[in-house]
Design an enzyme around this catalytic site. Structure first.
Site, PDB file in Angstrom:
ATOM      1  N   LYS A 135       0.839  -1.192   0.000  1.00 53.31           N
ATOM      2  CA  LYS A 135       0.000   0.000   0.000  1.00 53.31           C
ATOM      3  C   LYS A 135       0.877   1.245   0.000  1.00 53.31           C
ATOM      4  O   LYS A 135       2.043   1.230   0.417  1.00 53.31           O
ATOM      5  CB  LYS A 135      -0.952   0.022   1.203  1.00 53.31           C
ATOM      6  CG  LYS A 135      -0.289   0.190   2.569  1.00 53.31           C
ATOM      7  CD  LYS A 135      -0.044   1.645   2.985  1.00 53.31           C
ATOM      8  CE  LYS A 135       0.683   1.726   4.315  1.00 53.31           C
ATOM      9  NZ  LYS A 135       1.221   3.074   4.611  1.00 53.31           N
ATOM     10  N   ASP A 179      -2.725  -1.813  10.492  1.00 54.19           N
ATOM     11  CA  ASP A 179      -2.840  -1.796   9.026  1.00 54.19           C
ATOM     12  C   ASP A 179      -3.403  -3.096   8.453  1.00 54.19           C
ATOM     13  O   ASP A 179      -3.749  -3.153   7.272  1.00 54.19           O
ATOM     14  CB  ASP A 179      -1.474  -1.534   8.377  1.00 54.19           C
ATOM     15  CG  ASP A 179      -1.077  -0.070   8.400  1.00 54.19           C
ATOM     16  OD1 ASP A 179      -1.971   0.780   8.624  1.00 54.19           O
ATOM     17  OD2 ASP A 179       0.118   0.224   8.201  1.00 54.19           O
TER      18      ASP A 179
END
Length: 290
Positions: free
Chosen positions: A11, A137
């Site tokens: 990401k 996350d």
């Protein structure tokens, strides 16, 4: 099914703001997360002895309970009292300690894989709920795509897909301590420049790449770049070579740049390679799971 192979996608943060510091020491954030087509390869095989083991191509990575992959596998195996074990083979390509959620996305892949291997029938929401026990996350890495992350990063709201464009990802040969960065931010929290996350969301919804790039911001740059000026040099090089926008991801030191076309992006990659500033350099694309 006795084994499964998966892609654990990286990401980047298109926008990252820290809005407050909680009593427990965690930071309240407001971030726009985006998955890109840069990935680690995670292979999981059932074993008969009930153990959870792993191997990786990077010798410096732990392969014990300190590794999030091991934690993810044990979380499900313990919860569902699975008698068999698993062996995890992890082939790393995502830069390590680089602000790209490499460890979290590997853990998310293990959650997904163990769920499939043992037919646990957990849906995405259920996996995300378990993922937050491993790291803030991890739920996003289960979800993937374009999303607004709030709270400590675990409160997720899907956004329309990000504009498709080439993405150049560059990591210099340094590592950044996330703890050191956040400690430095605490010392100057009232003076840092906060990005316009709401405006950024509007440009994402409008599919306006130029607008997105003009509003991209990462509050952590204010503290990470003074510690590691090479990050600013890489950003400048990307912009000089045609990037519409360039920014540090997460707490750094990885820098990404958005380009209008592949030809310009490839030329920028070649130019950045010649500088010798980066250790890992990838030209990739946005990932959209919708």
């Amino acid at each position: 099914m006795d084994n499964i192979s998966l892609k654990a996608l990286a990401k980047i943060n298109i926008g990252l703001d820290v809005t407050g510091i909680r009593d427990d020491g965690y930071h309240e954030v407001k971030m726009i997360m985006q998955t890109v087509n840069l990935f680690d390869k995670v292979s999981i095989s059932k074993t008969a002895d009930g153990s959870v083991t792993m191997a990786t191509n990077l010798k410096f990575l732990p392969v014990n309970d300190d590794n999030l992959c091991i934690k993810a596998a044990k979380l499900l195996i313990d919860e569902f009292q699975i008698k068999e074990g698993v062996h995890i083979d992890l082939e790393k390509h995502i830069p390590v300690a680089a602000g790209m959620a490499g460890g979290s996305t590997d853990a998310a892949a293990v959650l997904f894989g163990v769920n499939k291997l043992f037919n646990l029938k957990l849906n995405k929401k259920a996996l995300m709920e378990r993922g937050v026990k491993i790291g803030a996350d991890v739920p996003y890495c289960v979800m993937r795509g374009t999303a607004l992350a709030e709270g400590i990063g675990e409160v997720l709201s899907p956004l329309p897909p990000m504009v498709k464009c080439p993405v150049l990802i560059a990591k210099p040969g340094i590592s950044v301590s996330t703890k050191q960065v956040y400690n430095a931010l605490d010392d100057c929290f009232d003076t840092v420049e906060h990005p316009d996350i709401d405006g950024l969301i509007g440009d994402i919804k409008a599919g306006d790449l130029a607008g997105i790039c003009s509003k991209m911001g990462n509050v952590l740059e204010d503290v990470t770049i003074p510690l590691h000026p090479i990050i600013a040099d890489i950003k400048a090089n990307m912009m000089e070579n045609g990037a519409v926008g360039a920014m540090m991801s997460g707490s750094g030191p990885t820098v990404f740049g958005f380009f209008n076309d592949n030809k310009t992006a490839k030329a920028a990659k070649d130019a950045l390679t010649k500088t010798g500033m980066v250790k890992q350099l990838y030209l990739t694309t946005m990932f959209n799971n919708r």
